[in-house]
Design an enzyme around this catalytic site. Structure first.
Site, PDB file in Angstrom:
ATOM      1  N   CYS A 100      -1.938   2.257   7.598  1.00 16.26           N
ATOM      2  CA  CYS A 100      -0.714   2.694   6.942  1.00 16.26           C
ATOM      3  C   CYS A 100      -0.944   4.055   6.270  1.00 16.26           C
ATOM      4  O   CYS A 100      -1.632   4.912   6.833  1.00 16.26           O
ATOM      5  CB  CYS A 100      -0.302   1.578   5.962  1.00 16.26           C
ATOM      6  N   THR A 101      -0.413   4.278   5.091  1.00 12.42           N
ATOM      7  CA  THR A 101      -0.540   5.591   4.451  1.00 12.42           C
ATOM      8  C   THR A 101      -1.938   5.871   3.907  1.00 12.42           C
ATOM      9  O   THR A 101      -2.159   6.923   3.301  1.00 12.42           O
ATOM     10  CB  THR A 101       0.498   5.735   3.320  1.00 12.42           C
TER      11      THR A 101
END
Lengths: 211, 211
Positions: A100-101
């Site tokens: 993800c981020t």
């Protein structure tokens, strides 16, 4: 293999538990949850806490680094303690990974410059701005850097890397043990597949949050 | 909706984090991790700890009960504190759910008698012995009882129940936000699909562990 699982305030739980439950089943794994300080670290909603058993300083040279994302990632983008640790750990790691981020943190530490990588679908523009070359794949391997898309993709990333390190048979055994034979009740898991109005609504909210 | 996520020593982390990250995103969810005592609860390897923020006694009447499995399930099969709490909570719950061998705990509490249910593929015989009617489905709904197969299946269970409660669109939005568009690198996630020798090896180990 020492596997460092990084925690920070307001991380997303499945981002880190997906790789933990797959990659963490390496035959000789020593998995350790790390944060700036030891003790419970809360996720974005504050309703879940995972314990950091060691500080980042306690383990400067893990073999594998796993960085999750989540709403708390943005507050870490100029945290010198975390970014310096990422650079130090990466200097000797066998694999540097994110879900993800989390890839935005790797990029902020200067580790993804010019590299093929991915992130949550809402963060791909930001990933490019930070110098990486975003791709549309769910799991992207470029040299020793393995980045995964949003939240649940860490399971696919963990199994992929497990196969690379321990062999296909071991990875299949872990897939069987965790009964990872997914049957989502809907087919809305990517912006290409989800109803267009849901995609647009999330893009709008995301722009609002970043403004 | 108050969602009680039950923890006990030597649970499997993904069993409970899968439903947490999907079902827990109900619009009005109040998700709470519970255990006999508050504080960190360790998973089967001891390398991961989730915090129980409340005791079972603190929340006798949640709207949704989620029970994970894991190697620690067997030690709970005659724990009156947990089994009594399950019966009390179930008496007023809207939904009573489990992932993996969590269904054996529901069955031990007498909640699955004659009901269609599932569990980890290695536990289906035991589930039947305890009075349930095992099926080969990944997520099984019988009345208000929703049971899921092994470990990772809690994600599919969480999305399924989310759709039932909050509607298809909300469940699709959560699927999109968690980018749940699975791409396992192997196709070995069930005993029907995995190489036969891996299945046999796990069955043998499992019999040994239960002996």
């Amino acid at each position: 293999m020492r596997i460092a699982l990084v925690l920070f305030d307001r991380f997303t739980a499945l981002d880190i538990v997906g790789p933990y439950e797959t990659l963490g089943r390496l035959p000789d794994a020593e998995t350790v949850f790390l944060a700036e300080r030891t003790g419970p670290v809360r996720n974005e909603s504050g309703t879940l806490a995972l314990t950091a058993d060691r500080t980042l300083a306690d383990m400067p040279h893990p073999d594998i680094v796993v960085v999750p994302g989540g709403p708390g990632q943005s507050a870490q983008m100029d945290n010198p303690v975390l970014l310096d640790w990422l650079r130090t750990a990466d200097a000797t790691s066998s694999w540097t990974t994110s879900v993800c981020t989390g890839s935005l943190l790797l990029a902020a530490a200067g580790l993804l410059e010019g590299r093929r990588a991915t992130s949550h679908w809402l963060a791909l523009t930001e990933l490019k701005r930070l110098g990486a070359e975003p791709t549309g794949e769910r799991v992207v391997t470029d040299g020793k850097y393995v980045t995964a898309a949003g939240v649940s993709s860490g399971i696919d990333m963990g199994l992929t890397l497990l196969g690379r390190i321990a062999g296909e048979e071991h990875a299949q055994a872990v897939q069987l043990m965790t009964e990872y034979d997914p049957r989502p009740p809907y087919d809305a898991g990517s912006p290409e597949k989800a109803p267009a109005h849901l995609v647009e609504r999330m893009r709008t909210r995301s722009r609002f949050l970043q403004a």
